[in-house]
Design a protein around this motif. Structure first.
Motif, PDB file in Angstrom:
ATOM      1  N   VAL A 280      -3.223   5.094  -2.826  1.00 58.57           N
ATOM      2  CA  VAL A 280      -4.459   5.710  -2.366  1.00 58.57           C
ATOM      3  C   VAL A 280      -4.938   6.879  -3.226  1.00 58.57           C
ATOM      4  O   VAL A 280      -5.918   7.527  -2.889  1.00 58.57           O
ATOM      5  CB  VAL A 280      -4.366   6.150  -0.884  1.00 58.57           C
ATOM      6  CG1 VAL A 280      -4.156   4.959   0.011  1.00 58.57           C
ATOM      7  CG2 VAL A 280      -3.278   7.208  -0.702  1.00 58.57           C
TER       8      VAL A 280
ATOM      9  N   ARG B 290      -9.007   5.466   3.269  1.00 57.12           N
ATOM     10  CA  ARG B 290      -8.866   4.518   2.165  1.00 57.12           C
ATOM     11  C   ARG B 290      -7.994   3.335   2.588  1.00 57.12           C
ATOM     12  O   ARG B 290      -8.293   2.181   2.274  1.00 57.12           O
ATOM     13  CB  ARG B 290      -8.259   5.232   0.949  1.00 57.12           C
ATOM     14  CG  ARG B 290      -9.181   6.281   0.358  1.00 57.12           C
ATOM     15  CD  ARG B 290      -8.476   7.204  -0.623  1.00 57.12           C
ATOM     16  NE  ARG B 290      -9.322   8.353  -0.935  1.00 57.12           N
ATOM     17  CZ  ARG B 290      -8.975   9.354  -1.741  1.00 57.12           C
ATOM     18  NH1 ARG B 290      -7.774   9.357  -2.325  1.00 57.12           N
ATOM     19  NH2 ARG B 290      -9.812  10.358  -1.960  1.00 57.12           N
ATOM     20  N   GLN B 291      -6.916   3.627   3.284  1.00 56.37           N
ATOM     21  CA  GLN B 291      -6.033   2.560   3.787  1.00 56.37           C
ATOM     22  C   GLN B 291      -6.774   1.663   4.764  1.00 56.37           C
ATOM     23  O   GLN B 291      -6.728   0.431   4.667  1.00 56.37           O
ATOM     24  CB  GLN B 291      -4.827   3.196   4.472  1.00 56.37           C
ATOM     25  CG  GLN B 291      -3.959   2.226   5.257  1.00 56.37           C
ATOM     26  CD  GLN B 291      -2.966   2.957   6.136  1.00 56.37           C
ATOM     27  OE1 GLN B 291      -2.231   3.827   5.672  1.00 56.37           O
ATOM     28  NE2 GLN B 291      -2.940   2.627   7.429  1.00 56.37           N
TER      29      GLN B 291
ATOM     30  N   THR C 103       0.598   5.012   0.688  1.00 59.78           N
ATOM     31  CA  THR C 103      -0.333   5.935   1.308  1.00 59.78           C
ATOM     32  C   THR C 103       0.384   7.220   1.698  1.00 59.78           C
ATOM     33  O   THR C 103       1.598   7.343   1.531  1.00 59.78           O
ATOM     34  CB  THR C 103      -0.984   5.265   2.544  1.00 59.78           C
ATOM     35  OG1 THR C 103      -1.985   6.115   3.086  1.00 59.78           O
ATOM     36  CG2 THR C 103       0.054   4.947   3.598  1.00 59.78           C
TER      37      THR C 103
ATOM     38  N   HIS D  62       4.583   4.990   3.646  1.00 62.03           N
ATOM     39  CA  HIS D  62       3.974   6.315   3.775  1.00 62.03           C
ATOM     40  C   HIS D  62       4.744   7.301   2.897  1.00 62.03           C
ATOM     41  O   HIS D  62       5.895   7.626   3.186  1.00 62.03           O
ATOM     42  CB  HIS D  62       3.986   6.766   5.228  1.00 62.03           C
ATOM     43  CG  HIS D  62       3.126   5.912   6.119  1.00 62.03           C
ATOM     44  ND1 HIS D  62       1.779   6.106   6.262  1.00 62.03           N
ATOM     45  CD2 HIS D  62       3.437   4.839   6.892  1.00 62.03           C
ATOM     46  CE1 HIS D  62       1.279   5.203   7.098  1.00 62.03           C
ATOM     47  NE2 HIS D  62       2.268   4.410   7.483  1.00 62.03           N
TER      48      HIS D  62
ATOM     49  N   ILE E  73       0.853  -1.182   0.000  1.00 58.97           N
ATOM     50  CA  ILE E  73       0.000   0.000   0.000  1.00 58.97           C
ATOM     51  C   ILE E  73       0.890   1.234   0.000  1.00 58.97           C
ATOM     52  O   ILE E  73       1.788   1.363   0.847  1.00 58.97           O
ATOM     53  CB  ILE E  73      -0.935   0.047   1.233  1.00 58.97           C
ATOM     54  CG1 ILE E  73      -1.790  -1.210   1.303  1.00 58.97           C
ATOM     55  CG2 ILE E  73      -1.819   1.288   1.184  1.00 58.97           C
ATOM     56  CD1 ILE E  73      -2.620  -1.304   2.583  1.00 58.97           C
TER      57      ILE E  73
ATOM     58  N   SER F   6      -6.309   9.667   2.998  1.00 57.60           N
ATOM     59  CA  SER F   6      -5.296   8.615   3.007  1.00 57.60           C
ATOM     60  C   SER F   6      -5.619   7.553   4.048  1.00 57.60           C
ATOM     61  O   SER F   6      -5.634   6.345   3.756  1.00 57.60           O
ATOM     62  CB  SER F   6      -3.929   9.238   3.287  1.00 57.60           C
ATOM     63  OG  SER F   6      -2.946   8.248   3.473  1.00 57.60           O
TER      64      SER F   6
END
Length: 333
Positions: free
Chosen positions: A252, A202-203, A191, A224, A189, A199
């Motif tokens: 994201v 959605r995560q 993000t 991140h 992911i 952010s």
């Protein structure tokens, strides 16, 4: 005729053979046929003359009477991003149709500059502010709330502030379910920071879907970064350096997903055969590239936010709005 080439209120009154105050009262009447100040025939003549001459009311004079400027302050991180420009189109279209002027400015993701912009908007006597560059825990929003200043957070949520946004948690959940159906055994992911609701939601929605589906959460890697193309490039390079590297990546937003795809192909890898990629927002470029993503009603978010601000002006009850989203499955994941 005024220096700007527009008919003044005084000139319009002379044409209609009435006083300027009579013209003002008649033209400010919503029905346009106020008979308290003039006969129906005279009132109609004033209305016709105003249309024929292209008369425009003086907003400064009007603000002295109503204590309202007709200005709405709009603050986005930037406008060269399709997401924000599409929302602003929604804002501007509704504002124009309802006689407001949307004064837009940007923060360039600089917190100090953002707070400065907000105070500059207040100095210009805006009636309310639409704020997209909001953090989950945001002192400047608390300050505006304490002053009971009309404010709507756009596309994000922040504390107890009134907000208009799409259902980001639901969108992330839909994408997580899609990844489960695809059978990916390891997932990355990309993000942004956890201080930004888009952010984080959605995560979290994505992770909730994986957990509900019994996915091995140790096979999930989160990096991140941010929302830009460069952030997507950096994020996927970091994921590819893992051993083992993930089989699929959820970024994201579409910009970072597109950056990820560029970096993957730059290493001679294929999408989705070697690494699947999905984004979020369904921008035109995402559609052109066949990106699997989540469609959000950007124009409607902007339009609805102004309507909510208008309710605040009228002292009407209004609640935060969450608009529906849709999973869009294409070729990349």
């Amino acid at each position: 005729m005024s220096p700007l080439g527009r008919t003044t209120l005084k000139e319009l009154a002379t044409m209609a053979s009435v006083t300027p105050s009579t013209v003002s009262r008649v033209l400010n009447d919503p029905a346009g046929t106020e008979t308290k100040w003039a006969s129906p025939e005279t009132a109609q003549r004033m209305i016709d003359l105003a249309r024929e001459t292209g008369y425009v009311k003086n907003p400064h004079a009007a603000s002295l009477r109503t204590k309202r400027s007709g200005l709405i302050g709009v603050l986005f991180p930037r406008l060269n991003d399709y997401v924000y420009s599409a929302m602003y189109e929604g804002v501007d279209k509704y504002a124009t149709a309802h006689s407001y002027f949307a004064m837009v400015t940007t923060s360039h993701d600089d917190a100090e500059l953002r707070d400065q912009r907000i105070h500059q908007l207040l100095d210009r006597r805006v009636d309310g502010i639409l704020l997209s560059d909001a953090l989950l825990d945001d002192p400047v929003i608390v300050e505006l709330q304490e002053r009971e200043f009309p404010l709507v957070v756009v596309n994000r949520r922040s504390g107890s502030a009134l907000s208009c946004a799409s259902d980001d948690r639901r969108g992330g959940y839909l994408m997580g379910e899609h990844f489960l159906r695809q059978g990916y055994e390891s997932i990355g992911i990309i993000t942004a920071g956890e201080s930004i609701s888009t952010s984080l939601d959605r995560q979290d929605g994505f992770l909730a879907a994986l957990q509900d589906g019994g996915f091995d959460m140790s096979a999930v890697t989160i990096v991140h970064k941010g929302f830009s193309v460069e952030d997507g490039e950096d994020g996927v390079q970091e994921l590819l350096a893992k051993d083992p590297a993930p089989r699929a990546v959820f970024a994201v937003n579409d910009q970072s997903a597109i950056g990820a795809i560029g970096a993957i192909r730059g290493r001679g890898l294929r999408v989705p055969e070697d690494l699947a990629v999905a984004g979020y927002n369904d921008t035109p470029l995402a559609r052109a590239l066949g990106l699997t993503t989540v469609s959000t009603p950007l124009h409607e978010v902007g339009s609805q936010a102004v309507q909510m601000l208008e309710c605040l002006f009228r002292k009407e009850e209004v609640s935060s709005v969450i608009l529906p989203v849709e999973l869009i499955v294409r070729a990349t994941a």
